[in-house]
Design an enzyme around this catalytic site. Sequence first.
Site, mmCIF file in Angstrom:
data_model
loop_
_atom_site.group_PDB
_atom_site.id
_atom_site.type_symbol
_atom_site.label_atom_id
_atom_site.label_comp_id
_atom_site.label_asym_id
_atom_site.label_seq_id
_atom_site.Cartn_x
_atom_site.Cartn_y
_atom_site.Cartn_z
ATOM 1 N N ARG A 156 0.633 -1.512 -0.027
ATOM 2 C CA ARG A 156 -0.063 0.191 -0.068
ATOM 3 C C ARG A 156 1.312 1.641 -0.037
ATOM 4 O O ARG A 156 0.725 2.580 -0.560
ATOM 5 C CB ARG A 156 -0.819 0.008 0.778
ATOM 6 C CG ARG A 156 -1.966 -1.002 1.504
ATOM 7 C CD ARG A 156 -2.862 -0.341 1.762
ATOM 8 N NE ARG A 156 -2.579 -1.621 3.332
ATOM 9 C CZ ARG A 156 -2.223 -2.843 4.083
ATOM 10 N NH1 ARG A 156 -3.361 -3.280 3.263
ATOM 11 N NH2 ARG A 156 -1.753 -2.995 4.931
ATOM 12 N N ARG A 237 11.269 0.287 8.813
ATOM 13 C CA ARG A 237 11.969 0.247 10.099
ATOM 14 C C ARG A 237 13.454 0.390 10.178
ATOM 15 O O ARG A 237 14.261 0.120 9.441
ATOM 16 C CB ARG A 237 11.848 -1.008 10.691
ATOM 17 C CG ARG A 237 10.285 -1.283 11.582
ATOM 18 C CD ARG A 237 9.460 -0.430 12.225
ATOM 19 N NE ARG A 237 8.203 -0.874 12.393
ATOM 20 C CZ ARG A 237 7.423 -0.482 12.822
ATOM 21 N NH1 ARG A 237 7.401 0.796 11.891
ATOM 22 N NH2 ARG A 237 5.777 -0.434 12.727
ATOM 23 N N GLU A 266 15.634 3.628 18.731
ATOM 24 C CA GLU A 266 14.929 5.191 18.747
ATOM 25 C C GLU A 266 14.592 4.826 20.398
ATOM 26 O O GLU A 266 13.936 3.959 20.968
ATOM 27 C CB GLU A 266 13.724 5.087 17.714
ATOM 28 C CG GLU A 266 13.405 4.406 16.621
ATOM 29 C CD GLU A 266 12.606 4.413 16.054
ATOM 30 O OE1 GLU A 266 11.239 4.323 16.164
ATOM 31 O OE2 GLU A 266 12.677 4.271 14.383
ATOM 32 N N HIS A 285 10.442 9.302 13.787
ATOM 33 C CA HIS A 285 9.274 8.756 13.779
ATOM 34 C C HIS A 285 7.832 8.725 13.470
ATOM 35 O O HIS A 285 6.770 8.865 14.096
ATOM 36 C CB HIS A 285 9.298 7.297 14.510
ATOM 37 C CG HIS A 285 8.978 6.225 14.420
ATOM 38 N ND1 HIS A 285 9.522 4.574 14.252
ATOM 39 C CD2 HIS A 285 8.006 5.807 13.416
ATOM 40 C CE1 HIS A 285 8.244 3.943 13.191
ATOM 41 N NE2 HIS A 285 7.876 4.935 13.154
HETATM 42 C C1 DGY Z 1 3.569 1.816 12.141
HETATM 43 O O1 DGY Z 1 2.203 1.743 11.939
HETATM 44 O O2 DGY Z 1 3.852 0.486 11.873
HETATM 45 C C2 DGY Z 1 4.344 2.894 12.081
HETATM 46 O O3 DGY Z 1 5.694 2.963 12.070
HETATM 47 C C3 DGY Z 1 3.882 4.318 12.752
HETATM 48 O O4 DGY Z 1 2.247 4.849 12.370
#
Ligand code: DGY
Length: 326
Positions: A156, A237, A266, A285
């Site tokens: 997506r 990530r 993080e 993030h």
């Molecule tokens: C997720 O939803 O996995 C994002 O990293 C934070 O919105």
Amino acid sequence: MKPKVFVSRIIPDQGLELVRQACDAEIWQDEMPPPHEVLLEKIRDKVGLLSLLTDRTDAALLDANPQLRVVSNMAVGYDNIDIKAATERGVPVGNTPGVLTEATADFAFALLMASARNIVQGADYVRAGKWKTWGPKLLLGADLAGATLGLIGFGRIGQAVAQRARGFNMRILYNDLRRVPEAEKTIGASFVDLDTLLKESDFVSIHTDLNAQSRHLFNAATFAKMKRGAILINTARGPIVDQTALYDALRNGHLRAAALDVTDPEPLPMDNPLHTLQNCLIAPHIASATDNTRGKMAEMAARNLIAGINGERLPTCVNPEVYDRK
Ligand code: DGY
């Protein structure tokens, strides 16, 4: 009596109100996440957990309370959860796919443009009082039009980034475990193998989940295969990128720049050498951080939680195998 649940942070009202109406909710008030051992204690008398990506949900936590009926993660990613352990224990796990696609793609593209056109460096330059005149060679950046964007992952979010890139007249390549012929046609993207993507892309943007295969997918060997002067964007990530290798590739000029919304760990410790590089933009993030998107994520997480405690199928479940077992 309402069922007891634990919510591991103050989430947006759209979700919190639903949880409060349906459950006896204990909500963690601190800005920092509950430490793992505290979470383990908190969960002992609860039937549901609404977690965030900062909460490690492992076998020990699941075993702390065999009555736990659901784990609902307010994120699309769920690498913080031991899915195998949850499935073995029959605990459904929910996530929040779809609602954050556009916001995340917007942010990935914002990072791409910011790093291509030195936006942060320009603002810092002005703020530091260095702006004396118009300079013919001041802060020269990279063009988007005609450049090639390589997408690692064409789900997506990868497809939504491709749609944006199309509007900027970029050539779009992608690599994924599976081909998406329909989107290839509608968006105008070409599937290529990883090496071709690395060799031909001026920008590489990561949109895959974190798993054993993608951990350190970007390492010294990968960077060496990338085009000289390319820009790396990561909104997926942090551990997908070997940060030591990234530092070297940025420092020796093989890569022009990197823009990271995610790091490992993080937050990235302030003594990490990536912080010393002008050509490395690091955001905290926040790719999905819009009012609307976080509200929808909270609502979706609440609905998964409530379905789980009521013994109903979660609207978005990452381990539907749990239902086959029952
Ligand atoms: C997720 O939803 O996995 C994002 O990293 C934070 O919105």
